[in-house]
Motif scaffolding. Structure first.
Motif, PDB file in Angstrom:
ATOM      1  N   ALA A  40      20.759  42.927  41.356  1.00 38.21           N
ATOM      2  CA  ALA A  40      22.082  43.030  40.739  1.00 38.21           C
ATOM      3  C   ALA A  40      22.482  41.700  40.094  1.00 38.21           C
ATOM      4  N   ARG A  41      22.228  40.605  40.771  1.00 36.63           N
ATOM      5  CA  ARG A  41      22.576  39.283  40.223  1.00 36.63           C
ATOM      6  C   ARG A  41      21.720  38.966  38.999  1.00 36.63           C
ATOM      7  N   VAL A  42      20.418  39.255  39.075  1.00 38.02           N
ATOM      8  CA  VAL A  42      19.524  38.995  37.942  1.00 38.02           C
ATOM      9  C   VAL A  42      19.936  39.854  36.753  1.00 38.02           C
ATOM     10  N   PHE A  43      20.223  41.121  36.989  1.00 39.22           N
ATOM     11  CA  PHE A  43      20.625  42.000  35.904  1.00 39.22           C
ATOM     12  C   PHE A  43      21.919  41.509  35.249  1.00 39.22           C
ATOM     13  N   ALA A  44      22.896  41.146  36.054  1.00 36.79           N
ATOM     14  CA  ALA A  44      24.166  40.654  35.514  1.00 36.79           C
ATOM     15  C   ALA A  44      23.960  39.365  34.719  1.00 36.79           C
ATOM     16  N   ALA A  45      23.077  38.487  35.198  1.00 36.23           N
ATOM     17  CA  ALA A  45      22.797  37.239  34.474  1.00 36.23           C
ATOM     18  C   ALA A  45      22.148  37.528  33.123  1.00 36.23           C
ATOM     19  N   LEU A  46      21.198  38.445  33.097  1.00 37.34           N
ATOM     20  CA  LEU A  46      20.551  38.799  31.834  1.00 37.34           C
ATOM     21  C   LEU A  46      21.540  39.469  30.879  1.00 37.34           C
ATOM     22  N   LEU A  47      22.326  40.358  31.409  1.00 42.55           N
ATOM     23  CA  LEU A  47      23.299  41.089  30.590  1.00 42.55           C
ATOM     24  C   LEU A  47      24.304  40.141  29.941  1.00 42.55           C
ATOM     25  N   SER A  48      24.666  39.097  30.649  1.00 41.99           N
ATOM     26  CA  SER A  48      25.704  38.185  30.147  1.00 41.99           C
ATOM     27  C   SER A  48      25.147  36.986  29.396  1.00 41.99           C
ATOM     28  N   SER A  49      23.815  36.901  29.246  1.00 39.53           N
ATOM     29  CA  SER A  49      23.241  35.790  28.483  1.00 39.53           C
ATOM     30  C   SER A  49      23.307  36.128  26.997  1.00 39.53           C
ATOM     31  N   ASP A  50      23.597  35.136  26.159  1.00 41.37           N
ATOM     32  CA  ASP A  50      23.710  35.398  24.723  1.00 41.37           C
ATOM     33  C   ASP A  50      22.472  36.059  24.129  1.00 41.37           C
ATOM     34  N   PRO A  51      21.264  35.553  24.427  1.00 38.04           N
ATOM     35  CA  PRO A  51      20.093  36.209  23.833  1.00 38.04           C
ATOM     36  C   PRO A  51      19.702  37.511  24.531  1.00 38.04           C
ATOM     37  N   GLY A  52      20.272  37.773  25.703  1.00 32.50           N
ATOM     38  CA  GLY A  52      19.882  38.967  26.451  1.00 32.50           C
ATOM     39  C   GLY A  52      18.544  38.816  27.140  1.00 32.50           C
ATOM     40  N   SER A  53      18.014  37.587  27.159  1.00 32.31           N
ATOM     41  CA  SER A  53      16.736  37.351  27.835  1.00 32.31           C
ATOM     42  C   SER A  53      16.724  35.943  28.407  1.00 32.31           C
ATOM     43  N   LEU A  54      16.028  35.800  29.513  1.00 34.80           N
ATOM     44  CA  LEU A  54      15.879  34.507  30.181  1.00 34.80           C
ATOM     45  C   LEU A  54      14.501  34.451  30.829  1.00 34.80           C
ATOM     46  N   THR A  55      14.011  33.236  31.041  1.00 34.56           N
ATOM     47  CA  THR A  55      12.761  33.058  31.783  1.00 34.56           C
ATOM     48  C   THR A  55      13.071  33.075  33.272  1.00 34.56           C
ATOM     49  N   SER A  56      12.039  33.154  34.060  1.00 39.30           N
ATOM     50  CA  SER A  56      12.191  33.103  35.512  1.00 39.30           C
ATOM     51  C   SER A  56      12.846  31.792  35.929  1.00 39.30           C
ATOM     52  N   ALA A  57      12.413  30.691  35.312  1.00 40.53           N
ATOM     53  CA  ALA A  57      12.983  29.383  35.648  1.00 40.53           C
ATOM     54  C   ALA A  57      14.473  29.328  35.299  1.00 40.53           C
ATOM     55  N   GLU A  58      14.824  29.870  34.134  1.00 35.52           N
ATOM     56  CA  GLU A  58      16.237  29.873  33.738  1.00 35.52           C
ATOM     57  C   GLU A  58      17.078  30.718  34.687  1.00 35.52           C
ATOM     58  N   LEU A  59      16.545  31.864  35.080  1.00 33.29           N
ATOM     59  CA  LEU A  59      17.260  32.711  36.038  1.00 33.29           C
ATOM     60  C   LEU A  59      17.410  32.010  37.378  1.00 33.29           C
ATOM     61  N   GLY A  60      16.320  31.397  37.856  1.00 34.72           N
ATOM     62  CA  GLY A  60      16.368  30.684  39.130  1.00 34.72           C
ATOM     63  C   GLY A  60      17.380  29.568  39.117  1.00 34.72           C
ATOM     64  N   GLU A  61      17.412  28.813  38.006  1.00 32.72           N
ATOM     65  CA  GLU A  61      18.364  27.711  37.886  1.00 32.72           C
ATOM     66  C   GLU A  61      19.802  28.227  37.841  1.00 32.72           C
ATOM     67  N   GLN A  62      20.037  29.228  37.041  1.00 36.87           N
ATOM     68  CA  GLN A  62      21.402  29.756  36.920  1.00 36.87           C
ATOM     69  C   GLN A  62      21.902  30.348  38.224  1.00 36.87           C
ATOM     70  N   LEU A  63      21.025  31.075  38.927  1.00 40.93           N
ATOM     71  CA  LEU A  63      21.438  31.773  40.144  1.00 40.93           C
ATOM     72  C   LEU A  63      21.196  30.961  41.411  1.00 40.93           C
ATOM     73  N   GLN A  64      20.525  29.797  41.260  1.00 37.89           N
ATOM     74  CA  GLN A  64      20.210  28.944  42.405  1.00 37.89           C
ATOM     75  C   GLN A  64      19.395  29.702  43.451  1.00 37.89           C
ATOM     76  N   VAL A  65      18.295  30.316  42.965  1.00 36.90           N
ATOM     77  CA  VAL A  65      17.406  31.060  43.850  1.00 36.90           C
ATOM     78  C   VAL A  65      15.956  30.689  43.547  1.00 36.90           C
ATOM     79  N   SER A  66      15.070  31.074  44.431  1.00 30.90           N
ATOM     80  CA  SER A  66      13.653  30.740  44.290  1.00 30.90           C
ATOM     81  C   SER A  66      12.974  31.619  43.240  1.00 30.90           C
ATOM     82  N   PRO A  67      11.838  31.135  42.712  1.00 31.81           N
ATOM     83  CA  PRO A  67      11.054  31.968  41.787  1.00 31.81           C
ATOM     84  C   PRO A  67      10.634  33.298  42.419  1.00 31.81           C
ATOM     85  N   ALA A  68      10.334  33.270  43.712  1.00 27.66           N
ATOM     86  CA  ALA A  68       9.935  34.507  44.395  1.00 27.66           C
ATOM     87  C   ALA A  68      11.073  35.523  44.407  1.00 27.66           C
TER      88      ALA A  68
END
Length: 159
Positions: free
Chosen positions: A23-51
Motif C-alpha cells: 500500500a505504501r509503495v503503491f501510494a508513493a508511485l501514484l503520487s510521484s510526478d513521473p509515475g515511476s521510481l526505482t527500488s532505491a528511490e522507493l526505499g529512500e522515500q519510504l525509509q525501508v529496506s530494498p527487500a
C-alpha cells in the motif's frame, strides 16, 4: 505533503485489505510526478529496506497494479503505475471470477441443485455471474467516459 498523502492513502488501502508495505509503495508511485521510481528511490522515500520494496513490488505486479521496466542502458528496474492501473487490476479479476464460477458450478453439480447446500452454491454462482456481467458493462462505460474526459489515450493522467 507527498509523504502525508502516501501514508494517508496507504492507510486507506490497508483498511480495505491491502498489506501495509504494498500500500505504501503503491501510494508513493501514484503520487510521484513521473509515475515511476526505482527500488532505491522507493526505499529512500519510504525509509525501508530494498527487500521490503522488492516484496511489495512483487505483490503489486501480481495484482497488475504496477509494471516493471528497465532503465535504458542500465540494469536497474523502475516500477511504474499506469494511467489505467485500476482498470487493469479490476479487469484481471475477471479470471478469478471465472475460476470461482467454475468451482461453484462443479459444487452445484456434485451436491445437487435441489439440496440446501446446492441451492446456496447455485445462488452464490448466480451472484458471481451477475457481478461478472456488471463489471464488464461498467468497464465499457469507464472507457467511454475516460476517452471523453482525457482523450483516447488518457495521456497525462494517472489514475
Amino acid at each position: 505533503m507527498v509523504s502525508k498523502f502516501v501514508e494517508g492513502f496507504a492507510a486507506q488501502l490497508v483498511e480495505a485489505g491491502m498489506q501495509r508495505m504494498p500500500a505504501r509503495v503503491f501510494a508513493a508511485l501514484l503520487s510521484s510526478d513521473p509515475g515511476s521510481l526505482t527500488s532505491a528511490e522507493l526505499g529512500e522515500q519510504l525509509q525501508v529496506s530494498p527487500a521490503a520494496v522488492s516484496g511489495a513490488v512483487r505483490y503489486l505486479a501480481q495484482q497488475h497494479m504496477v509494471a516493471r521496466e528497465r532503465e535504458p542502458g542500465s540494469r536497474r528496474e523502475r516500477y511504474r503505475v499506469s494511467s489505467n492501473q485500476w482498470y487493469e487490476a479490476l479487469t484481471n479479476r475477471d479470471a478469478v471470477l471465472k475460476r470461482w464460477e467454475h468451482a461453484l458450478r462443479e459444487g452445484v453439480d456434485s451436491l445437487g441443485a435441489q439440496t440446501p447446500a446446492g441451492r446456496r452454491l447455485s445462488e452464490t454462482l448466480a451472484f458471481f455471474e451477475f457481478i461478472d456481467g456488471e463489471i464488464a458493462r461498467m468497464m465499457e462505460r469507464w472507457r467511454v467516459h475516460r476517452d471523453q474526459r482525457y482523450g483516447a489515450d488518457g495521456a497525462g493522467h494517472v489514475g
